[in-house]
Write an enzyme that holds these catalytic residues in place. Structure first.
Site, short mmCIF file in Angstrom:
data_model
loop_
_atom_site.label_atom_id
_atom_site.label_comp_id
_atom_site.label_asym_id
_atom_site.label_seq_id
_atom_site.Cartn_x
_atom_site.Cartn_y
_atom_site.Cartn_z
N SER A 65 3.71 -35.39 47.43
CA SER A 65 3.92 -36.76 46.96
C SER A 65 3.84 -36.92 45.45
CB SER A 65 2.92 -37.71 47.63
OG SER A 65 3.27 -37.92 48.98
N LYS A 68 7.05 -38.06 44.01
CA LYS A 68 7.49 -39.46 44.05
C LYS A 68 7.60 -40.06 42.66
CE LYS A 68 5.43 -40.10 48.64
NZ LYS A 68 4.30 -40.66 49.40
N TYR A 192 14.11 -37.24 50.95
CA TYR A 192 12.66 -37.37 50.80
C TYR A 192 11.94 -36.07 51.15
CZ TYR A 192 7.89 -38.90 51.81
OH TYR A 192 6.52 -39.00 51.86
N TYR A 244 -3.14 -43.85 46.83
CA TYR A 244 -3.17 -44.60 48.09
C TYR A 244 -4.43 -45.45 48.17
CZ TYR A 244 0.11 -40.77 48.72
OH TYR A 244 1.11 -39.87 48.53
N VAL A 262 -0.52 -34.19 49.07
CA VAL A 262 -1.34 -33.51 50.07
C VAL A 262 -1.31 -31.99 49.94
CG1 VAL A 262 -1.26 -35.40 51.73
CG2 VAL A 262 0.47 -33.59 51.83
#
Length: 311
Positions: A65, A68, A192, A244, A262
Protein backbone atom coordinates in the site's frame (compact mmCIF):
# COMPACT_ATOMS: atom_id res chain seq x y z
CA UNK A 1 20.80 16.63 16.24
CA UNK A 2 22.13 14.00 18.62
CA UNK A 3 25.10 12.63 16.65
CA UNK A 4 25.82 12.43 12.94
CA UNK A 5 23.07 11.05 10.74
CA UNK A 6 25.20 8.08 9.67
CA UNK A 7 25.69 7.20 13.34
CA UNK A 8 22.01 7.69 14.17
CA UNK A 9 20.88 5.46 11.30
CA UNK A 10 23.43 2.76 12.15
CA UNK A 11 22.47 2.85 15.84
CA UNK A 12 18.78 2.49 15.02
CA UNK A 13 19.46 -0.48 12.74
CA UNK A 14 21.46 -2.15 15.51
CA UNK A 15 18.70 -1.52 18.04
CA UNK A 16 16.08 -2.98 15.69
CA UNK A 17 18.25 -6.07 15.10
CA UNK A 18 18.24 -6.67 18.86
CA UNK A 19 14.48 -6.17 19.31
CA UNK A 20 12.56 -9.26 20.40
CA UNK A 21 8.95 -8.13 19.88
CA UNK A 22 8.93 -7.89 16.09
CA UNK A 23 5.21 -8.11 15.27
CA UNK A 24 3.61 -10.65 12.95
CA UNK A 25 4.40 -11.03 9.25
CA UNK A 26 1.34 -10.80 6.96
CA UNK A 27 0.31 -14.35 6.12
CA UNK A 28 -2.72 -13.96 3.82
CA UNK A 29 -0.48 -13.59 0.75
CA UNK A 30 1.98 -16.48 0.47
CA UNK A 31 4.99 -14.50 -0.86
CA UNK A 32 4.68 -12.07 2.07
CA UNK A 33 4.38 -14.89 4.61
CA UNK A 34 7.70 -16.31 3.37
CA UNK A 35 9.70 -13.20 4.37
CA UNK A 36 11.75 -13.46 7.58
CA UNK A 37 10.76 -11.15 10.42
CA UNK A 38 14.48 -10.68 11.10
CA UNK A 39 14.76 -8.24 8.20
CA UNK A 40 15.15 -4.54 8.88
CA UNK A 41 16.30 -1.75 6.59
CA UNK A 42 16.41 2.02 6.75
CA UNK A 43 17.33 4.69 4.21
CA UNK A 44 17.37 8.45 4.69
CA UNK A 45 17.81 10.82 1.74
CA UNK A 46 18.46 14.41 2.76
CA UNK A 47 17.44 17.48 0.77
CA UNK A 48 21.17 17.99 0.09
CA UNK A 49 21.23 14.63 -1.73
CA UNK A 50 23.18 12.83 0.98
CA UNK A 51 22.05 9.23 1.46
CA UNK A 52 22.34 7.30 4.72
CA UNK A 53 21.49 3.59 4.85
CA UNK A 54 21.77 0.70 7.28
CA UNK A 55 20.58 -2.87 7.67
CA UNK A 56 18.76 -4.45 4.74
CA UNK A 57 18.37 -1.12 2.94
CA UNK A 58 19.18 -2.58 -0.48
CA UNK A 59 16.97 -5.68 -0.27
CA UNK A 60 13.82 -5.35 -2.42
CA UNK A 61 10.48 -6.01 -0.72
CA UNK A 62 6.83 -5.78 -1.69
CA UNK A 63 5.83 -2.18 -0.98
CA UNK A 64 2.10 -3.00 -1.09
CA UNK A 65 0.00 0.00 0.00
CA UNK A 66 2.95 2.39 0.04
CA UNK A 67 2.41 2.33 -3.74
CA UNK A 68 -0.90 4.15 -3.23
CA UNK A 69 1.06 7.38 -2.83
CA UNK A 70 2.35 7.10 -6.39
CA UNK A 71 -1.01 6.11 -7.90
CA UNK A 72 -2.66 8.98 -6.04
CA UNK A 73 -0.04 11.43 -7.36
CA UNK A 74 -0.60 10.28 -10.95
CA UNK A 75 -4.38 10.53 -10.61
CA UNK A 76 -4.16 14.06 -9.18
CA UNK A 77 -1.99 14.99 -12.14
CA UNK A 78 -4.58 13.54 -14.53
CA UNK A 79 -7.85 14.89 -13.16
CA UNK A 80 -6.87 17.41 -10.48
CA UNK A 81 -9.43 18.30 -7.85
CA UNK A 82 -12.13 16.37 -9.73
CA UNK A 83 -10.66 13.37 -7.92
CA UNK A 84 -12.32 14.56 -4.71
CA UNK A 85 -15.77 14.01 -6.19
CA UNK A 86 -15.09 10.28 -6.10
CA UNK A 87 -12.77 9.90 -3.10
CA UNK A 88 -12.83 11.68 0.27
CA UNK A 89 -9.91 12.95 2.28
CA UNK A 90 -10.93 12.13 5.83
CA UNK A 91 -9.49 9.45 8.15
CA UNK A 92 -11.51 6.27 8.01
CA UNK A 93 -11.10 5.11 11.60
CA UNK A 94 -11.57 1.62 10.15
CA UNK A 95 -9.39 -1.21 8.89
CA UNK A 96 -7.78 -0.72 5.47
CA UNK A 97 -10.13 -3.22 3.80
CA UNK A 98 -13.38 -2.31 5.59
CA UNK A 99 -16.60 -2.27 3.58
CA UNK A 100 -18.84 -0.79 6.32
CA UNK A 101 -18.60 2.91 5.47
CA UNK A 102 -19.35 2.45 1.79
CA UNK A 103 -22.99 1.65 2.59
CA UNK A 104 -23.71 4.86 4.48
CA UNK A 105 -21.51 7.06 2.29
CA UNK A 106 -22.95 6.05 -1.08
CA UNK A 107 -19.91 4.21 -2.38
CA UNK A 108 -17.48 7.11 -1.83
CA UNK A 109 -14.35 5.87 0.00
CA UNK A 110 -13.15 7.99 2.89
CA UNK A 111 -9.66 8.59 1.43
CA UNK A 112 -7.30 7.37 -1.34
CA UNK A 113 -5.19 5.27 1.01
CA UNK A 114 -7.75 2.73 2.17
CA UNK A 115 -8.17 -0.12 -0.31
CA UNK A 116 -11.52 1.12 -1.64
CA UNK A 117 -10.05 4.57 -2.31
CA UNK A 118 -7.01 3.16 -4.08
CA UNK A 119 -9.26 1.02 -6.30
CA UNK A 120 -11.15 4.16 -7.33
CA UNK A 121 -7.80 5.82 -8.06
CA UNK A 122 -6.92 2.84 -10.28
CA UNK A 123 -10.24 3.30 -12.07
CA UNK A 124 -9.33 6.96 -12.67
CA UNK A 125 -5.96 5.94 -14.11
CA UNK A 126 -7.84 3.78 -16.62
CA UNK A 127 -9.54 6.91 -17.98
CA UNK A 128 -7.04 7.11 -20.82
CA UNK A 129 -5.28 3.75 -20.68
CA UNK A 130 -5.78 0.03 -21.01
CA UNK A 131 -4.84 -1.84 -17.81
CA UNK A 132 -1.45 -2.95 -19.15
CA UNK A 133 -0.64 0.64 -20.16
CA UNK A 134 -1.75 2.01 -16.78
CA UNK A 135 0.44 -0.53 -14.99
CA UNK A 136 3.33 0.41 -17.25
CA UNK A 137 2.81 4.10 -16.54
CA UNK A 138 2.96 3.51 -12.79
CA UNK A 139 6.17 1.49 -13.18
CA UNK A 140 7.78 4.15 -15.39
CA UNK A 141 6.71 6.86 -12.97
CA UNK A 142 8.28 5.16 -9.96
CA UNK A 143 11.46 4.32 -11.87
CA UNK A 144 11.77 7.95 -12.93
CA UNK A 145 11.22 9.23 -9.39
CA UNK A 146 13.86 6.88 -7.99
CA UNK A 147 16.24 7.27 -10.94
CA UNK A 148 16.46 3.48 -11.09
CA UNK A 149 15.34 1.37 -14.06
CA UNK A 150 15.86 -1.88 -12.15
CA UNK A 151 12.61 -1.48 -10.14
CA UNK A 152 10.15 -4.24 -11.06
CA UNK A 153 6.65 -5.52 -10.37
CA UNK A 154 6.79 -8.93 -8.68
CA UNK A 155 4.45 -11.02 -10.81
CA UNK A 156 4.26 -13.77 -8.18
CA UNK A 157 2.96 -11.28 -5.66
CA UNK A 158 0.52 -9.78 -8.19
CA UNK A 159 -0.83 -13.27 -8.97
CA UNK A 160 -1.17 -14.06 -5.27
CA UNK A 161 -3.05 -10.78 -4.77
CA UNK A 162 -5.49 -11.76 -7.52
CA UNK A 163 -5.98 -15.22 -6.05
CA UNK A 164 -6.73 -13.98 -2.53
CA UNK A 165 -8.26 -10.53 -3.09
CA UNK A 166 -11.89 -11.47 -2.51
CA UNK A 167 -12.59 -8.58 -0.17
CA UNK A 168 -11.07 -6.13 -2.64
CA UNK A 169 -13.29 -7.63 -5.33
CA UNK A 170 -16.29 -7.09 -3.06
CA UNK A 171 -15.28 -3.47 -2.46
CA UNK A 172 -14.99 -2.87 -6.19
CA UNK A 173 -18.34 -4.48 -6.95
CA UNK A 174 -19.99 -2.49 -4.18
CA UNK A 175 -18.64 0.81 -5.50
CA UNK A 176 -19.60 -0.22 -9.03
CA UNK A 177 -23.19 -0.63 -7.78
CA UNK A 178 -23.08 3.01 -6.61
CA UNK A 179 -21.62 4.14 -9.95
CA UNK A 180 -18.21 5.04 -8.51
CA UNK A 181 -16.32 2.43 -10.54
CA UNK A 182 -16.67 3.19 -14.25
CA UNK A 183 -14.96 0.13 -15.74
CA UNK A 184 -15.58 -3.59 -15.41
CA UNK A 185 -14.18 -4.31 -11.95
CA UNK A 186 -11.46 -6.70 -13.08
CA UNK A 187 -9.75 -3.83 -14.90
CA UNK A 188 -9.08 -1.43 -11.99
CA UNK A 189 -8.46 -4.44 -9.74
CA UNK A 190 -5.75 -5.66 -12.11
CA UNK A 191 -4.08 -2.26 -12.00
CA UNK A 192 -4.40 -2.13 -8.22
CA UNK A 193 -2.99 -5.63 -7.62
CA UNK A 194 0.02 -4.98 -9.86
CA UNK A 195 0.67 -1.58 -8.31
CA UNK A 196 0.76 -3.17 -4.85
CA UNK A 197 3.22 -5.77 -6.16
CA UNK A 198 5.94 -3.19 -6.82
CA UNK A 199 9.20 -4.47 -5.33
CA UNK A 200 11.58 -1.80 -4.04
CA UNK A 201 14.38 -1.47 -1.52
CA UNK A 202 14.44 1.16 1.22
CA UNK A 203 17.03 3.11 -0.76
CA UNK A 204 14.86 3.08 -3.90
CA UNK A 205 11.73 3.99 -1.97
CA UNK A 206 13.37 6.90 -0.16
CA UNK A 207 14.72 8.16 -3.48
CA UNK A 208 11.26 7.88 -5.05
CA UNK A 209 9.77 9.95 -2.21
CA UNK A 210 12.07 12.93 -2.72
CA UNK A 211 9.47 14.96 -4.64
CA UNK A 212 7.26 14.95 -1.53
CA UNK A 213 10.18 16.41 0.43
CA UNK A 214 10.97 19.03 -2.23
CA UNK A 215 7.62 20.70 -2.93
CA UNK A 216 6.73 18.45 -5.85
CA UNK A 217 10.06 18.72 -7.68
CA UNK A 218 12.39 15.82 -8.43
CA UNK A 219 15.65 17.28 -7.08
CA UNK A 220 17.78 15.08 -9.35
CA UNK A 221 16.21 16.27 -12.61
CA UNK A 222 14.65 19.58 -11.60
CA UNK A 223 11.39 18.37 -13.13
CA UNK A 224 8.13 19.40 -11.48
CA UNK A 225 6.21 16.21 -10.72
CA UNK A 226 3.18 17.89 -9.18
CA UNK A 227 2.43 21.40 -7.94
CA UNK A 228 3.62 22.59 -4.55
CA UNK A 229 0.02 22.99 -3.38
CA UNK A 230 -0.91 19.42 -4.33
CA UNK A 231 2.29 18.13 -2.74
CA UNK A 232 1.22 19.74 0.53
CA UNK A 233 -2.15 18.07 0.18
CA UNK A 234 -0.63 14.65 -0.49
CA UNK A 235 1.54 15.04 2.60
CA UNK A 236 -1.49 16.13 4.62
CA UNK A 237 -3.51 13.07 3.59
CA UNK A 238 -0.50 10.86 4.35
CA UNK A 239 -0.34 12.37 7.84
CA UNK A 240 -4.04 11.89 8.61
CA UNK A 241 -4.78 8.69 6.66
CA UNK A 242 -1.52 6.94 5.77
CA UNK A 243 -1.69 4.35 8.54
CA UNK A 244 -5.43 3.57 8.41
CA UNK A 245 -6.94 3.33 11.89
CA UNK A 246 -3.43 3.72 13.32
CA UNK A 247 -2.82 7.13 11.71
CA UNK A 248 -3.40 9.10 14.89
CA UNK A 249 -1.01 6.86 16.81
CA UNK A 250 1.64 7.28 14.10
CA UNK A 251 1.27 11.07 14.13
CA UNK A 252 1.47 11.04 17.93
CA UNK A 253 4.60 8.89 18.07
CA UNK A 254 6.44 9.95 14.91
CA UNK A 255 5.07 13.29 13.76
CA UNK A 256 5.81 12.88 10.06
CA UNK A 257 3.67 12.29 7.01
CA UNK A 258 3.87 8.59 6.24
CA UNK A 259 2.38 5.73 4.27
CA UNK A 260 2.61 2.12 5.34
CA UNK A 261 2.13 -1.20 3.59
CA UNK A 262 1.50 -4.74 4.81
CA UNK A 263 4.84 -5.78 3.31
CA UNK A 264 6.34 -3.95 6.29
CA UNK A 265 7.49 -0.82 4.49
CA UNK A 266 6.86 2.79 5.48
CA UNK A 267 7.65 5.89 3.42
CA UNK A 268 7.93 8.99 5.62
CA UNK A 269 8.54 12.62 4.70
CA UNK A 270 10.08 15.50 6.63
CA UNK A 271 9.25 18.38 4.25
CA UNK A 272 12.31 20.28 3.11
CA UNK A 273 14.54 17.98 5.15
CA UNK A 274 14.46 14.27 4.25
CA UNK A 275 12.69 11.39 2.54
CA UNK A 276 12.86 8.24 4.67
CA UNK A 277 12.03 4.60 4.07
CA UNK A 278 12.05 1.81 6.62
CA UNK A 279 11.22 -1.86 6.29
CA UNK A 280 10.51 -4.55 8.83
CA UNK A 281 7.97 -7.22 7.82
CA UNK A 282 6.45 -7.84 11.26
CA UNK A 283 3.20 -5.90 11.65
CA UNK A 284 1.34 -4.56 14.66
CA UNK A 285 -2.35 -5.21 15.31
CA UNK A 286 -3.36 -2.49 12.85
CA UNK A 287 -1.30 -3.83 9.97
CA UNK A 288 1.59 -1.36 10.18
CA UNK A 289 5.27 -2.25 10.58
CA UNK A 290 5.99 -2.61 14.28
CA UNK A 291 9.73 -2.00 14.19
CA UNK A 292 9.45 0.41 11.26
CA UNK A 293 7.26 2.67 13.38
CA UNK A 294 9.60 2.35 16.35
CA UNK A 295 12.61 3.14 14.16
CA UNK A 296 10.98 6.29 12.81
CA UNK A 297 10.00 7.35 16.33
CA UNK A 298 13.61 7.04 17.44
CA UNK A 299 14.85 8.83 14.32
CA UNK A 300 12.73 11.93 14.96
CA UNK A 301 13.62 11.89 18.67
CA UNK A 302 17.31 12.09 17.74
CA UNK A 303 16.99 14.53 14.82
CA UNK A 304 14.10 16.78 15.88
CA UNK A 305 12.42 16.28 12.47
CA UNK A 306 8.85 15.92 13.75
CA UNK A 307 6.63 18.52 12.09
CA UNK A 308 5.31 19.26 15.58
CA UNK A 309 8.71 20.21 17.00
CA UNK A 310 9.39 23.97 17.24
CA UNK A 311 11.79 25.30 14.63
Amino acid sequence: MNGTLDTIVADIAREMAEATDRGKVADYIAPLAAVSDKRFGIAVVEASGAVHVAGDADVPFSIQSVSKVFGFTLALGMVGDALWKRVGREPSGSAFNSIVQLETEQGIPRNPFINAGAIVVSDILLGRHEPREAIGEILRFVRGLAGDESILIDEKVAHAEEQTGFRNMALAQYMRAFGNIHHAVERPLGVYFHQCALAMSCRQLAMAGRYLMCGGVNPETGRTIISKQRTRRINAVMMTCGHYDGSGEFAYRVGLSGKSGVGGGILAVAPGVASIAVWSPGLNARGNSQLGTLALERLVQRTGWSVFDPA
